[in-house]
Design a protein around this motif. Structure first.
Motif, PDB file in Angstrom:
ATOM      1  N   THR A  44     -48.710   9.248   8.102  1.00  0.00           N
ATOM      2  CA  THR A  44     -48.132  10.420   8.750  1.00  0.00           C
ATOM      3  C   THR A  44     -47.264  11.134   7.722  1.00  0.00           C
ATOM      4  O   THR A  44     -46.423  10.517   7.067  1.00  0.00           O
ATOM      5  CB  THR A  44     -47.288  10.003   9.961  1.00  0.00           C
ATOM      6  N   VAL A  45     -47.515  12.432   7.585  1.00  0.00           N
ATOM      7  CA  VAL A  45     -46.734  13.210   6.624  1.00  0.00           C
ATOM      8  C   VAL A  45     -45.559  13.840   7.371  1.00  0.00           C
ATOM      9  O   VAL A  45     -45.729  14.413   8.446  1.00  0.00           O
ATOM     10  CB  VAL A  45     -47.606  14.298   5.968  1.00  0.00           C
TER      11      VAL A  45
ATOM     12  N   SER B 218     -46.316   5.594  10.454  1.00  0.00           N
ATOM     13  CA  SER B 218     -45.724   6.744  11.165  1.00  0.00           C
ATOM     14  C   SER B 218     -44.403   7.102  10.502  1.00  0.00           C
ATOM     15  O   SER B 218     -44.393   7.732   9.455  1.00  0.00           O
ATOM     16  CB  SER B 218     -45.505   6.401  12.641  1.00  0.00           C
ATOM     17  N   GLY B 219     -43.301   6.645  11.120  1.00  0.00           N
ATOM     18  CA  GLY B 219     -41.978   6.941  10.557  1.00  0.00           C
ATOM     19  C   GLY B 219     -41.836   6.428   9.129  1.00  0.00           C
ATOM     20  O   GLY B 219     -41.130   7.020   8.319  1.00  0.00           O
TER      21      GLY B 219
ATOM     22  N   ALA C 298     -43.338   9.206   7.252  1.00  0.00           N
ATOM     23  CA  ALA C 298     -42.897  10.559   7.628  1.00  0.00           C
ATOM     24  C   ALA C 298     -41.439  10.799   7.276  1.00  0.00           C
ATOM     25  O   ALA C 298     -41.085  11.847   6.751  1.00  0.00           O
ATOM     26  CB  ALA C 298     -43.123  10.793   9.119  1.00  0.00           C
ATOM     27  N   MET C 299     -40.590   9.829   7.568  1.00  0.00           N
ATOM     28  CA  MET C 299     -39.162  10.074   7.329  1.00  0.00           C
ATOM     29  C   MET C 299     -38.433   8.847   6.794  1.00  0.00           C
ATOM     30  O   MET C 299     -37.213   8.808   6.791  1.00  0.00           O
ATOM     31  CB  MET C 299     -38.483  10.636   8.584  1.00  0.00           C
TER      32      MET C 299
ATOM     33  N   HIS D 181     -43.679  17.446  16.027  1.00  0.00           N
ATOM     34  CA  HIS D 181     -42.544  17.792  15.160  1.00  0.00           C
ATOM     35  C   HIS D 181     -42.929  18.934  14.231  1.00  0.00           C
ATOM     36  O   HIS D 181     -44.095  19.106  13.904  1.00  0.00           O
ATOM     37  CB  HIS D 181     -42.143  16.584  14.310  1.00  0.00           C
ATOM     38  N   GLY D 182     -41.917  19.659  13.785  1.00  0.00           N
ATOM     39  CA  GLY D 182     -42.151  20.696  12.769  1.00  0.00           C
ATOM     40  C   GLY D 182     -42.848  21.933  13.329  1.00  0.00           C
ATOM     41  O   GLY D 182     -43.343  21.936  14.457  1.00  0.00           O
TER      42      GLY D 182
ATOM     43  N   PRO E 290     -40.986  14.968   6.669  1.00  0.00           N
ATOM     44  CA  PRO E 290     -40.051  15.488   5.671  1.00  0.00           C
ATOM     45  C   PRO E 290     -39.973  14.635   4.402  1.00  0.00           C
ATOM     46  O   PRO E 290     -39.739  15.171   3.321  1.00  0.00           O
ATOM     47  CB  PRO E 290     -38.704  15.472   6.397  1.00  0.00           C
TER      48      PRO E 290
ATOM     49  N   TRP F   8     -45.031  24.830   8.764  1.00  0.00           N
ATOM     50  CA  TRP F   8     -44.794  23.592   8.014  1.00  0.00           C
ATOM     51  C   TRP F   8     -46.098  22.794   7.897  1.00  0.00           C
ATOM     52  O   TRP F   8     -46.478  22.325   6.826  1.00  0.00           O
ATOM     53  CB  TRP F   8     -43.718  22.770   8.739  1.00  0.00           C
ATOM     54  N   HIS F   9     -46.801  22.664   9.011  1.00  0.00           N
ATOM     55  CA  HIS F   9     -48.048  21.889   9.017  1.00  0.00           C
ATOM     56  C   HIS F   9     -49.123  22.549   8.154  1.00  0.00           C
ATOM     57  O   HIS F   9     -49.862  21.875   7.445  1.00  0.00           O
ATOM     58  CB  HIS F   9     -48.554  21.703  10.458  1.00  0.00           C
TER      59      HIS F   9
ATOM     60  N   ASN G   4     -48.238  15.330  12.789  1.00  0.00           N
ATOM     61  CA  ASN G   4     -47.929  15.148  14.207  1.00  0.00           C
ATOM     62  C   ASN G   4     -47.323  16.438  14.752  1.00  0.00           C
ATOM     63  O   ASN G   4     -46.213  16.817  14.371  1.00  0.00           O
ATOM     64  CB  ASN G   4     -46.938  13.984  14.347  1.00  0.00           C
TER      65      ASN G   4
ATOM     66  N   ARG H 251     -51.977  12.360   8.253  1.00  0.00           N
ATOM     67  CA  ARG H 251     -51.830  12.767   9.654  1.00  0.00           C
ATOM     68  C   ARG H 251     -50.622  13.675   9.800  1.00  0.00           C
ATOM     69  O   ARG H 251     -49.570  13.404   9.226  1.00  0.00           O
ATOM     70  CB  ARG H 251     -51.639  11.529  10.522  1.00  0.00           C
TER      71      ARG H 251
HETATM   72  N1  ADP Z   1     -43.477  17.195  10.827  1.00  0.00           N
HETATM   73  C1  ADP Z   1     -42.364  16.508  10.987  1.00  0.00           C
HETATM   74  N2  ADP Z   1     -41.178  17.110  10.861  1.00  0.00           N
HETATM   75  C2  ADP Z   1     -40.038  16.418  11.030  1.00  0.00           C
HETATM   76  N3  ADP Z   1     -39.976  15.103  11.338  1.00  0.00           N
HETATM   77  C3  ADP Z   1     -41.131  14.454  11.479  1.00  0.00           C
HETATM   78  C4  ADP Z   1     -42.384  15.111  11.317  1.00  0.00           C
HETATM   79  N4  ADP Z   1     -43.362  14.221  11.540  1.00  0.00           N
HETATM   80  C5  ADP Z   1     -42.760  13.051  11.817  1.00  0.00           C
HETATM   81  N5  ADP Z   1     -41.407  13.185  11.776  1.00  0.00           N
HETATM   82  C6  ADP Z   1     -40.408  12.134  11.969  1.00  0.00           C
HETATM   83  O1  ADP Z   1     -41.023  10.866  11.813  1.00  0.00           O
HETATM   84  C7  ADP Z   1     -40.898  10.093  12.994  1.00  0.00           C
HETATM   85  C8  ADP Z   1     -42.099   9.230  13.194  1.00  0.00           C
HETATM   86  O2  ADP Z   1     -43.263  10.013  13.324  1.00  0.00           O
HETATM   87  P1  ADP Z   1     -44.283   9.815  14.509  1.00  0.00           P
HETATM   88  O3  ADP Z   1     -44.423   8.391  14.814  1.00  0.00           O
HETATM   89  O4  ADP Z   1     -45.488  10.576  14.154  1.00  0.00           O
HETATM   90  O5  ADP Z   1     -43.598  10.580  15.727  1.00  0.00           O
HETATM   91  P2  ADP Z   1     -42.958  10.048  17.091  1.00  0.00           P
HETATM   92  O6  ADP Z   1     -41.760   9.240  16.687  1.00  0.00           O
HETATM   93  O7  ADP Z   1     -42.588  11.301  17.783  1.00  0.00           O
HETATM   94  O8  ADP Z   1     -43.995   9.268  17.811  1.00  0.00           O
HETATM   95  C9  ADP Z   1     -40.624  11.106  14.084  1.00  0.00           C
HETATM   96  O9  ADP Z   1     -39.916  10.552  15.161  1.00  0.00           O
HETATM   97  C10 ADP Z   1     -39.835  12.168  13.364  1.00  0.00           C
HETATM   98  O10 ADP Z   1     -38.494  11.777  13.291  1.00  0.00           O
END
Ligand code: ADP
Ligand code: PEP
Ligand code: K
Ligand code: MG
Length: 578
Positions: A106-107, A418-419, A422-423, A134-135, A109, A139-140, A131, A129
């Motif tokens: 998952t891409v 995921s997280g 992503a972050m 968010h964003g 920030p 951005w996507h 999602n 991926r």
């Molecule tokens: N495009 C984005 N912009 C900002 N934060 C994002 C983005 N994508 C993912 N994140 C961060 O990464 C976390 C984990 O991503 P994900 O598992 O895809 O989402 P979620 O937690 O909503 O199920 C998110 O809760 C969010 O804090």
């Protein structure tokens, strides 16, 4: 070179010109035992001097920014495209070393910059991926275009998956704060009111208008399946006052579920459309940006999958966008088989699933979904919290490594971050853990010769498909028994490659396709190494070209033992690379 072959011709199949001189009558199943010491099908020409025999079939233009499949006439007869990362891996360590389990990141920030995306691609990301929870779309768009640009410039073949927001209940974005801490005994307000100014203290927005009506005093409100827990104590107009009973961290847009007498309340929110109006706009956006997969959140039935597939077909005829059903709601678990049948793949979305069913039920459902997808020949992704602690720490917990190992051992097609990516603080490290654990478990599995007893039921719907299926099952068996180095499959639609992947053979599967989009789509499937290559109906010439192209790039060597299949010819050939 010695070539030994088995040809199976379907009555409905057009007879390729290369077969016209072969002694086959139309409806024929001819089996030539592969251990005969002479070639059953003689080469019309020696394979070693055939690189000039390139077919004049049209090939698709190489990866382009939009992901569209504009047909170019014979871009280059000598070109073969393969993911640069796999190529390096193959050259360095040989066939057996290639990773079979695919990796989705998952891409977010932490990884949206060009350098970070490149690092993920180099680290083995097969699918990026985004999602849509968010964003912004801007951005996507930027992320998707950067991935495409990297593919083009650096020779990666990363596919893009867009994941819809869906219409389940979730919190707002906390007025811009990265998180908020709820302490034991505090009173918080969950409200459907919108605020222009910053949110008042201990106030959380809820995205679902029916929220205040649906909850009752005494209900339990769970954030993210239990990261924090509240009890509903009072309803005041649009506000619901809740007492924090389990302290925890609230993250922006965290999922909300409410429970009554120990059961998940699924009243009106169960009637919300799976694809919201915002999701449809996101889907239009995804189609326009040429994404390879659309993952649909909170699928409840096959109907919505069929609807989306016909929508995509109408919006962009001939599109190769794969629809992935996310299995995360109670309804999806009830209608599992019909949903998987309708989809092009499934995701075990353990995050929300774990908020809808008891946590201890999640592993059994994971195993069931992975098994069912394998049987129905659909790629399956195991997602969420695989390496959750790596959001904060540079090494995973032992338990997380065991969880990743179990998904690999179940032979899921793909694992997802995921997280973590992503972050998190260590996206590349997390990816490298997935990579090394996958490689290690796959090797262990092969060394132990743990050939599973999983029965693969017939999935074919036509006689011609049945032939393909039988050929793939047999080829995989032959490959394991003979210990071949690789299976080559020439496939127009990717179907035969996926049938081979379903068998999970011991060796890698080189899938040659002339379509850039099919090639990217095959990235999600276990054990497949997709190549883009223009090819003809003539297997001899295809093989000759492939051998010389791959040899020139140091990816195969004389003497390597390969099995070659083709969906035009419906044949199996066993041979040593000349
Ligand atoms: N495009 C984005 N912009 C900002 N934060 C994002 C983005 N994508 C993912 N994140 C961060 O990464 C976390 C984990 O991503 P994900 O598992 O895809 O989402 P979620 O937690 O909503 O199920 C998110 O809760 C969010 O804090
Ligand atoms: C992958 C999942 O979906 P999302 O991250 O979109 O909530 C999940 O719930 O596990
Ligand atoms: K989502
Ligand atoms: Mg989810």
């Amino acid at each position: 070179m010695s070539t030994q072959s088995i040809h199976l011709l379907s009555p409905s199949f057009p007879s390729p010109r290369s077969l016209s001189n072969l002694p086959y009558s139309s409806r024929l199943l001819s089996f030539n035992p592969i251990n005969l010491p002479f070639p059953l099908r003689r080469s019309a020409f020696p394979l070693s001097c055939s690189c000039s025999l390139s077919p004049a079939s049209p090939v698709l233009a190489s990866d382009n920014g939009s992901g569209s499949s504009s047909v170019a006439t014979q871009a280059s007869s000598s070109a073969i495209d393969v993911d640069a990362v796999t190529e390096a891996e193959l050259k360095e360590n040989g066939f057996r070393s290639t990773r079979r389990t695919k990796l989705v990141c998952t891409v977010g920030p932490a990884t949206c910059g060009a350098e970070q995306l490149e690092a993920l691609a180099v680290g083995g990301m097969n699918v990026a991926r985004v999602n849509m929870c968010h964003g912004t779309r801007e951005w996507h768009r930027n992320v998707i275009r950067q991935v495409r640009k990297l593919n083009e410039e650096k020779g990666f073949a990363v596919a893009v998956m867009m994941d819809t927001e869906g219409s389940e209940i979730h919190m707002g974005d906390l007025g811009g704060a990265p998180s908020a801490k709820a302490e034991d005994g505090e009173i918080w307000t969950f409200t459907v009111r919108s605020f222009d100014s910053p949110l008042p203290e201990r106030t959380v927005n809820v995205n679902y208008d029916g929220f205040t009506e649906d909850v009752r005093i005494g209900d339990e409100l769970l954030v993210d399946g239990g990261m924090a827990r509240f009890e509903v104590i009072e309803k005041v107009g649009p506000d619901v006052k809740c007492l924090c009973t389990d302290p925890g961290l609230l993250l922006p847009r965290a999922n909300l579920t409410f429970w009554r007498d120990g059961s998940l309340v699924r009243e009106r929110n169960a009637l919300l459309p799976t694809i919201s109006s915002k999701d449809w706009l996101d889907i239009d956006f995804g189609i326009a940006e040429g994404v390879d997969f659309i993952a649909v959140s909170f699928v409840k039935s096959a109907e919505v999958v069929n609807h989306l597939k016909s929508y995509i077909a109408a919006r962009c005829p001939g599109s190769e966008i794969g629809v992935i059903a996310k299995i995360e709601s109670i309804d999806s678990l009830r209608n599992l088989e019909e949903i998987i049948r309708a989809s092009d793949g499934a995701m075990v979305a353990r995050g929300d699933m774990g908020a809808q069913i008891l946590l201890e039920q999640v592993p059994a459902f994971q195993q069931k979904i992975v098994g069912l997808c394998r049987q129905l020949n659909k790629p399956v992704i195991v997602a969420s919290q695989l390496l959750e602690s790596m959001i904060e720490y540079p090494i995973p917990t032992r338990a997380e490594v065991a969880d990743v190992s179990e998904a690999v051992r179940q032979r899921a097609d793909a694992l997802m971050l995921s997280g973590e990516s992503a972050m998190g603080k260590y996206p590349e490290k997390a990816l490298s853990v997935l990579r090394s654990v996958s490689l290690r478990i796959e090797r262990w599995w092969r060394e132990e010769k743990r050939t599973e007893a999983l029965e693969l039921p017939e999935v074919a719907s036509s006689f011609s498909d049945r032939i393909s299926e039988e050929i793939c099952n047999s080829a995989a068996k032959i490959a394991n028994n003979l210990g071949v180095d690789a299976v080559f499959v020439y496939t127009k639609t990717g179907h035969m490659a996926s049938l081979l992947s379903r068998c999970r053979p011991d060796c890698p599967i080189f899938a040659f396709t002339s379509s850039t989009t099919v090639r990217r789509r095959l990235n999600l499937q276990w054990g497949l190494i997709p190549f883009r290559l223009g090819f003809s109906d003539d297997m001899e010439s295809n093989l000759n070209r492939t051998f010389s192209l791959l040899k020139a790039r140091g990816m195969i060597q004389s003497g390597d033992l390969v099995i070659a299949l083709s969906d035009m010819l419906q044949s199996i050939q066993v041979m040593n690379v000349p």
